[in-house]
Design a protein around this motif. Structure first.
Motif, PDB file in Angstrom:
ATOM      1  N   PHE A  45       0.768  -1.098  -0.163  1.00  0.00           N
ATOM      2  CA  PHE A  45       0.083   0.007   0.090  1.00  0.00           C
ATOM      3  C   PHE A  45       0.926   1.174   0.020  1.00  0.00           C
ATOM      4  O   PHE A  45       0.565   2.101  -0.854  1.00  0.00           O
ATOM      5  N   GLY A 158       0.247   7.350   4.084  1.00  0.00           N
ATOM      6  CA  GLY A 158      -0.426   7.433   2.752  1.00  0.00           C
ATOM      7  C   GLY A 158       0.070   8.890   2.261  1.00  0.00           C
ATOM      8  O   GLY A 158      -0.445   8.875   0.826  1.00  0.00           O
ATOM      9  N   SER A 165       6.432   7.479  -1.681  1.00  0.00           N
ATOM     10  CA  SER A 165       6.020   7.442  -0.224  1.00  0.00           C
ATOM     11  C   SER A 165       6.716   8.575   0.487  1.00  0.00           C
ATOM     12  O   SER A 165       8.071   8.541   0.293  1.00  0.00           O
ATOM     13  N   HIS A 239     -10.062   0.326   3.459  1.00  0.00           N
ATOM     14  CA  HIS A 239     -10.762   1.525   3.515  1.00  0.00           C
ATOM     15  C   HIS A 239     -10.076   2.965   3.440  1.00  0.00           C
ATOM     16  O   HIS A 239     -10.776   3.717   3.353  1.00  0.00           O
ATOM     17  N   VAL A 240      -8.905   2.691   3.525  1.00  0.00           N
ATOM     18  CA  VAL A 240      -7.840   3.995   3.551  1.00  0.00           C
ATOM     19  C   VAL A 240      -8.497   4.740   2.307  1.00  0.00           C
ATOM     20  O   VAL A 240      -8.739   6.142   2.784  1.00  0.00           O
ATOM     21  N   PRO A 241      -8.503   4.397   1.013  1.00  0.00           N
ATOM     22  CA  PRO A 241      -8.703   5.436   0.397  1.00  0.00           C
ATOM     23  C   PRO A 241      -9.956   6.370   0.217  1.00  0.00           C
ATOM     24  O   PRO A 241     -10.067   7.535   0.384  1.00  0.00           O
ATOM     25  N   ALA A 242     -11.151   5.367   0.706  1.00  0.00           N
ATOM     26  CA  ALA A 242     -12.254   6.098   0.991  1.00  0.00           C
ATOM     27  C   ALA A 242     -12.256   6.908   2.241  1.00  0.00           C
ATOM     28  O   ALA A 242     -13.030   8.045   2.339  1.00  0.00           O
ATOM     29  N   ILE A 244      -9.547   8.774   3.340  1.00  0.00           N
ATOM     30  CA  ILE A 244      -8.931  10.036   2.783  1.00  0.00           C
ATOM     31  C   ILE A 244      -9.979  10.686   1.989  1.00  0.00           C
ATOM     32  O   ILE A 244     -10.049  12.130   1.989  1.00  0.00           O
ATOM     33  N   GLN A 245     -10.748  10.124   1.100  1.00  0.00           N
ATOM     34  CA  GLN A 245     -11.421  10.863   0.371  1.00  0.00           C
ATOM     35  C   GLN A 245     -12.751  11.676   1.199  1.00  0.00           C
ATOM     36  O   GLN A 245     -12.838  12.748   1.129  1.00  0.00           O
ATOM     37  N   LYS A 248     -11.089  14.397   3.053  1.00  0.00           N
ATOM     38  CA  LYS A 248     -10.882  15.599   2.079  1.00  0.00           C
ATOM     39  C   LYS A 248     -12.352  16.446   1.926  1.00  0.00           C
ATOM     40  O   LYS A 248     -12.150  17.816   1.823  1.00  0.00           O
ATOM     41  N   GLU A 273       0.525  14.263  -2.387  1.00  0.00           N
ATOM     42  CA  GLU A 273      -0.876  13.526  -2.265  1.00  0.00           C
ATOM     43  C   GLU A 273      -1.036  13.697  -0.880  1.00  0.00           C
ATOM     44  O   GLU A 273      -0.356  12.885  -0.321  1.00  0.00           O
ATOM     45  N   ASN A 275      -3.143  13.359   3.023  1.00  0.00           N
ATOM     46  CA  ASN A 275      -3.935  12.464   3.476  1.00  0.00           C
ATOM     47  C   ASN A 275      -5.060  13.017   4.383  1.00  0.00           C
ATOM     48  O   ASN A 275      -6.048  12.506   5.153  1.00  0.00           O
TER      49      ASN A 275
END
Ligand SMILES: Cc1ncc(COP(=O)(O)O)c(C=O)c1O
Length: 358
Positions: A45, A158, A165, A239-242, A244-245, A248, A273, A275
């Motif tokens: 990841f 992230g 990274s 679930h991390v991408p969701a 972070i979204q 945001k 990018e 977090n």
């Protein structure tokens, strides 16, 4: 009550499935299969080569100092959580505070060189709120003076900088997976090293320095984490991408609603990018901060003075340093509630209360 943060919880059934597995195997800790699987997934990841899952984001700082044989003076930031400085003191080193950049609130890389003495062996800097330090300048200084660089990336899960990274910069980076963080394993942390020769030692340092059945190589510590914590990490990671979204979206709504004529917030570095780990705002004075804080608390909204106080001002620091920028920002900064599922109505209400009391 609206707290500054609310822990993300995965589907309970999924976690319980892992608990059944742990029960069946009767292996609760000691480098179990869930821990190994989590380490594998975290490396993928985060796109890093070597990572060790440990008990928390503080012991990994101590392990980093130990592994790199740091002694004497460690240049560090006064604007961080006390874990950063405490780890330096705990390892019998002396924190040397260098003031922060007034825009990013990270250590001011332009002030580092003048703080270097013959006793300086390392720089330990925090990526404050997950916003990258000036990693290029810090690396150049470290090379010039032969210093080690440890990044406290407790907030930086992230985050990427220039497509890499953030944990891939410096000699060693650490992260916290505490329940309040963007990604969590209840309690937990990780150490990420970019020095291949260090990897076995890091692994042993978190395990008493004990290898195999009978070999005790050096005085390590117990920084191992358990299968139960690894299971929570495995449930949360997808679930991390969701997450972070969702963060945001909260972040951008505050951006839109708050009165920026009378407030400011740290500037994010270019080429990242992010977090969206925290939402800090700086008031015109501590008096205004206190007025806003009281108005929010009266409505059962609990922001956090983070970071406060400036670490150089703590009574147990071995040496005295003046860090006027950090001292000034730390008395005026408040982190606002930011978490997945914070309703839009509440963000509007919080913003209204703040704007009304500026
Ligand atoms: C910058 C920083 N470093 C280290 C830590 C310590 O992490 P942990 O609570 O996992 O020990 C924290 C905790 O919030 C932190 O904010």
């Amino acid at each position: 009550m609206i707290n500054v943060t609310k822990t993300f919880l995965p589907d309970k059934a999924e976690y319980i499935q892992y608990i059944h597995e742990i029960w069946d195997r009767v292996q609760l800790t000691n480098n179990g299969p869930l821990l190994q699987e989590l380490e594998k997934q975290l490396k993928e990841f985060l796109d890093v080569q070597h990572l060790y899952f440990c008990t928390n984001g503080t012991v990994v700082l101590q392990i980093a100092l130990k592994a790199l044989r740091i002694s004497g003076d460690v240049i560090t930031t006064p604007f961080s959580y006390c874990a950063t400085t405490n780890s330096i003191i705990w390892e019998n080193c002396t924190p040397v505070f260098v003031d922060i950049d007034p825009l990013t609130f990270n250590i001011n890389a332009d002030l580092i060189e003048q703080a270097i003495t013959p006793q300086t062996t390392a720089i330990m800097a925090t990526h404050v709120y997950g916003n990258p330090c000036d990693v290029e300048k810090i690396e150049a200084i470290a090379q010039k003076y032969n210093l080690r660089v440890i990044y406290d990336g407790a907030h930086a899960f992230g985050v990427t900088y220039k497509g890499r990274s953030l944990f891939s910069y410096g000699d060693v980076s650490t992260c916290s997976f505490h329940a309040t963080k963007v990604f969590h394993s209840i309690e937990g942390g990780a150490i990420i090293s970019n020095i291949p020769e260090l990897h076995e030692e890091l692994h042993l340092l978190r395990h008493f320095g004990h290898r195999g059945d009978e070999e005790y190589r050096f005085a390590g510590i117990n920084g191992k984490n358990s299968e139960f914590h690894a299971a929570m990490g495995l449930c949360n990671l997808p679930h991390v991408p969701a997450i972070i979204q969702a963060r945001k979206e909260v972040f951008e709504l505050y951006d839109k609603l708050l009165n920026w004529d009378l407030l400011f917030k740290p500037e994010l570095s270019q080429d990242i990018e992010y977090n969206y780990a925290y939402y800090p705002v700086v008031f015109q004075s501590e008096a205004v901060l206190k007025k806003v804080q009281a108005a929010l608390v009266a409505e059962d909204i609990i922001p956090r003075r983070y970071f406060y106080p400036s670490l150089n001002s703590l009574s147990f620091m071995p040496r005295t340093y003046a860090c006027p920028v950090s001292e000034d920002i730390s008395v005026r900064v408040l982190s606002l509630p930011l978490y997945v599922g914070l309703p839009q109505d509440d963000i509007e209400r919080i913003s209204k209360i703040i704007n009304k009391n500026l």
